[in-house]
Design a protein around this motif. Sequence first.
Motif: not given
Length: 307
Positions: A116, A119-120, A123, A128-129, A131-132, A193
């Motif tokens: 996560c 991906i965050a 993005k 997606l950032d 949301i995660f 992140r």
Amino acid sequence: MVKNLGKRLLQTVVVLFCVSLLIFILLRIIPGDAVTTMMGEHADAATIERLTKEMQLDQPVYVQFITYLKNICIGDFGTSYTLNKPVKDLLAAAFPNTVKLALMAAVIAWIIGIVCGIIAAVKKNGILDRIFMGFSLFGVSVPVFMVAMVLQYVVAYRLHWVAISGVEKWTGYILPAIALGWNSAGSIARLTRSTLVEVLQEDYMDTAKAKGLGRSAVIVLHGLRNAMLPVITMMALQISSLLSGAVISETIFSINGIGRLAVDAISKRDIPLLQGTVLFTTVIVIVGNLIADCLYAVLDPRIRKGA
């Protein structure tokens, strides 16, 4: 490196002594009597007096502490008042269950958190950032006991996918591991992140792109390699914290681990058992921190040279 390790070992001895002294004093200034609690309120005075002498609780406090220190130096944590078994045997029987739970929780936390977080970061500021990172904030904020009870009610009681409590099968570890690793996953996701976003803005990342490497190769070969250093340190520290902090999950899901032993010892005022569990978990935390420091020094040459 060796000199620094020697200093840490010396600090470990001092910390263990202070923890032993603190827990020893606290257990003896708390109102109540261990023998009376163990025998019940209807026990006669003669029996209480006899057991007090047998347990050497009539000795001066400093004599009891010196005796306790001598015993733990040879690996003798005493005998449980309520279970009438050596504390070291009870710890040895419960520790494997705690290890299984902590390792499964760590794996769940690491996989979810790192994926996560990556991906965050890639993005950044996207849907997606948000949301995660929202879920990671939720994971950090919600208490373990609430997650455990919700999972127990929905997944076990309502859906009947796994047993409500107990670990007769390996599937019994799934829900307590998710509950225990929930908070750690959120912390790892946020740290992954933030560090990866910072690394992706470095000049050498642009240089790697200019050499013709694809975006995925740049992120994996150059970005993650540098961004994962603080994450790996946190992961090493989380192992010790998960091993020592499984009290709530073990109690709710009826797992015979170190945490549940500690809860039973507190409720029954079992002094030797409580002293053993606290000292044992302290050792786990110290060893985990020591491993994290050594691992960080191995991964980062700057730390090794500074040591």
